[in-house]
Design a protein around this motif. Structure first.
Motif, short mmCIF file in Angstrom:
data_model
loop_
_atom_site.label_atom_id
_atom_site.label_comp_id
_atom_site.label_asym_id
_atom_site.label_seq_id
_atom_site.Cartn_x
_atom_site.Cartn_y
_atom_site.Cartn_z
N UNK A 1 0.87 -1.18 0.00
CA UNK A 1 0.00 0.00 0.00
C UNK A 1 0.90 1.22 0.00
N UNK A 2 0.75 2.09 -0.99
CA UNK A 2 1.59 3.28 -1.11
C UNK A 2 0.72 4.50 -0.87
N UNK A 3 1.16 5.39 0.03
CA UNK A 3 0.39 6.57 0.39
C UNK A 3 1.20 7.81 0.06
N UNK A 4 0.55 8.77 -0.63
CA UNK A 4 1.19 10.05 -0.91
C UNK A 4 0.26 11.17 -0.47
N UNK A 5 0.83 12.21 0.11
CA UNK A 5 0.04 13.36 0.52
C UNK A 5 -0.27 14.23 -0.69
N UNK A 6 -1.48 14.81 -0.71
CA UNK A 6 -1.87 15.69 -1.80
C UNK A 6 -0.91 16.88 -1.86
N UNK A 7 -0.59 17.28 -3.06
CA UNK A 7 0.41 18.34 -3.22
C UNK A 7 -0.09 19.37 -4.22
N UNK A 8 0.65 20.47 -4.33
CA UNK A 8 0.31 21.50 -5.30
C UNK A 8 0.66 21.02 -6.70
N UNK A 9 0.18 21.77 -7.70
CA UNK A 9 0.39 21.35 -9.09
C UNK A 9 1.86 21.37 -9.48
N UNK A 10 2.60 22.33 -8.98
CA UNK A 10 4.02 22.44 -9.31
C UNK A 10 4.84 21.61 -8.33
N UNK A 11 5.53 20.62 -8.85
CA UNK A 11 6.35 19.76 -7.99
C UNK A 11 7.72 20.37 -7.78
N UNK A 12 8.23 20.17 -6.59
CA UNK A 12 9.58 20.67 -6.28
C UNK A 12 10.62 19.73 -6.86
N UNK A 13 11.86 20.18 -7.01
CA UNK A 13 12.91 19.28 -7.49
C UNK A 13 13.03 18.02 -6.65
N UNK A 14 12.86 18.17 -5.32
CA UNK A 14 12.95 16.99 -4.46
C UNK A 14 11.83 16.01 -4.78
N UNK A 15 10.61 16.54 -5.05
CA UNK A 15 9.50 15.65 -5.41
C UNK A 15 9.77 14.92 -6.71
N UNK A 16 10.31 15.62 -7.67
CA UNK A 16 10.61 14.99 -8.95
C UNK A 16 11.66 13.89 -8.78
N UNK A 17 12.64 14.17 -7.93
CA UNK A 17 13.66 13.15 -7.67
C UNK A 17 13.03 11.92 -7.01
N UNK A 18 12.11 12.18 -6.06
CA UNK A 18 11.44 11.07 -5.39
C UNK A 18 10.57 10.28 -6.37
N UNK A 19 9.90 10.98 -7.30
CA UNK A 19 9.06 10.30 -8.28
C UNK A 19 9.87 9.38 -9.17
N UNK A 20 11.05 9.87 -9.58
CA UNK A 20 11.92 9.03 -10.40
C UNK A 20 12.37 7.80 -9.63
N UNK A 21 12.68 8.03 -8.33
CA UNK A 21 13.08 6.90 -7.50
C UNK A 21 11.96 5.89 -7.35
N UNK A 22 10.72 6.38 -7.17
CA UNK A 22 9.58 5.47 -7.04
C UNK A 22 9.34 4.72 -8.35
N UNK A 23 9.53 5.41 -9.47
CA UNK A 23 9.35 4.77 -10.77
C UNK A 23 10.35 3.63 -10.96
N UNK A 24 11.58 3.91 -10.60
CA UNK A 24 12.60 2.87 -10.73
C UNK A 24 12.31 1.70 -9.80
N UNK A 25 11.85 2.04 -8.59
CA UNK A 25 11.53 0.98 -7.65
C UNK A 25 10.34 0.15 -8.16
N UNK A 26 9.35 0.84 -8.75
CA UNK A 26 8.22 0.12 -9.32
C UNK A 26 8.64 -0.82 -10.44
N UNK A 27 9.58 -0.35 -11.26
CA UNK A 27 10.08 -1.21 -12.33
C UNK A 27 10.78 -2.43 -11.76
N UNK A 28 11.50 -2.22 -10.65
CA UNK A 28 12.18 -3.35 -10.03
C UNK A 28 11.17 -4.31 -9.40
N UNK A 29 10.13 -3.75 -8.76
CA UNK A 29 9.15 -4.60 -8.10
C UNK A 29 8.28 -5.38 -9.09
N UNK A 30 8.10 -4.83 -10.29
CA UNK A 30 7.33 -5.57 -11.28
C UNK A 30 8.06 -6.80 -11.78
#
Length: 342
Positions: free
Chosen positions: A114-143
């Motif tokens: 179960x993955x939970x994310x807090x609602x955020x504003x439309x503009x993502x911060x650089x840290x959020x983008x970095x985290x999204x890429x990390x989650x994407x890579x992790x998802x690819x690994x978990x698949x």
């Protein structure tokens, strides 16, 4: 937004932003591992089952192509069309197997945190983008897409052949129109006849200021049906008569009329409506649908409305028996304008 992704159990997803979870205990139940998470033999068995679904989907897609080629179009089965039944069943079962295989892949082999994310504003911060890429890579690994080579190959084979039915079915759209839209059944010598009585028309039948609806005489010889309707839709014309001194024809069109009688297409060059509202004093023809207005005394030029082209004019003359006939087909395409027409 906190970019921390917190699973219910199993592998921990690292917090790459340093932000803590604002709800440490959201009340989710404890994650229970599946049998495929703890038993590699069960995982392999599930992998084989899913690969079998993808493999069968590939066979059914091949069966679709074979049925399209081999089953006669007039074949029947249990009172229904045999070809349609074969095509529908083979394609439907193939899609069902691909969908079921992908669902089973996600339910039995991919990690189910179960993955939970807090609602955020439309503009993502650089840290959020970095985290999204990390989650994407992790998802690819978990698949396990890199690990389950058999599934990847089986799915790739099924998805590759999935496009074949689309290509095959393009043949049922019918032949390409070619230049058919640019020509009508008008030919040199074709008589102009009344569109109701089909009586050939003479110049004396067209009175000054009058408008007459007409069609080519060759339409009478066509059998009732779609071919005749299509021909009539392009070949319908109107005849008008005005004082010859009021006509301002282009030099190349000065021989296209007979004693002040001119012949124009009845099909509006906007979207193909029927133009038939004649203003005798202004020599203008009005389309009642979208108000495109054509000046028939000036080569059918558009004087108002959305039409993009002048109304096509049919050159006419008188034959040896005194009847009005066409000099040729329309020199320009009739009907609505499109990007290939000027």
């Amino acid at each position: 937004m906190s970019s921390e992704l917190e699973p219910r159990g199993g592998q921990e997803i690292p917090d790459t932003t340093g932000a803590g979870d604002p709800v440490p205990d959201p009340g989710l139940p404890v994650h229970d591992p599946r049998i495929t998470d703890v038993d590699e033999r069960a995982a392999k068995r599930a992998e084989r089952q899913i690969a079998t679904m993808f493999g069968l989907a590939t066979l059914f897609l091949i069966a679709f192509v074979v049925a399209y080629i081999a089953v006669p179009r007039d074949a029947t089965f249990a009172g229904v069309g045999g070809l349609n039944l074969a095509l529908g069943a083979s394609l439907g079962i193939a899609l069902l197997l691909i969908g079921a295989g992908m669902v089973q892949w996600a339910r039995r082999l991919m990690d189910n945190h179960e993955i939970v994310e807090e609602r955020h504003s439309a503009a993502s911060s650089p840290a959020d983008r970095t985290a999204a890429i990390g989650a994407l890579r992790l998802g690819a690994a978990e698949s396990q897409i890199g690990r389950r080579k058999v599934l990847v190959r089986a799915l790739a084979g099924a998805l590759t052949l999935l496009g074949v039915p689309v290509i095959i079915l393009l043949g049922d759209l019918g032949p390409l129109p070619g230049t058919a839209l640019e020509h009508t059944i008008w030919r040199r010598g074709t008589r102009v006849v009344n569109d109701v009585t089909f009586r050939p028309l003479r110049p004396e039948d067209i009175h000054l200021g009058a408008i007459v609806n007409a069609v080519p005489a060759s339409i009478v010889g066509l059998p009732e049906g779609r071919a005749r309707n299509n021909a009539l839709a392009k070949a319908a014309v109107i005849l008008v008569r005005m004082e010859e001194g009021d006509i301002h024809s282009l030099p190349s069109r000065r021989s296209w009329g007979v004693s002040g009688i001119l012949c124009f297409s009845k099909i509006c060059t906007h979207v193909g409506c029927v133009v038939n509202l004649w203003e005798q004093l202004t020599h203008q023809l009005l389309c009642p649908c979208h108000q495109s207005t054509f000046d028939l005394s000036n080569n059918g030029r558009v004087v108002f409305g959305p039409a993009a082209r002048s109304l096509p004019q049919l050159p006419i003359m008188v034959d040896s028996e005194g009847f009005l006939v066409a000099q040729s087909d329309f020199p320009q395409p009739v009907g609505p304008s499109y990007w290939e027409r000027g």
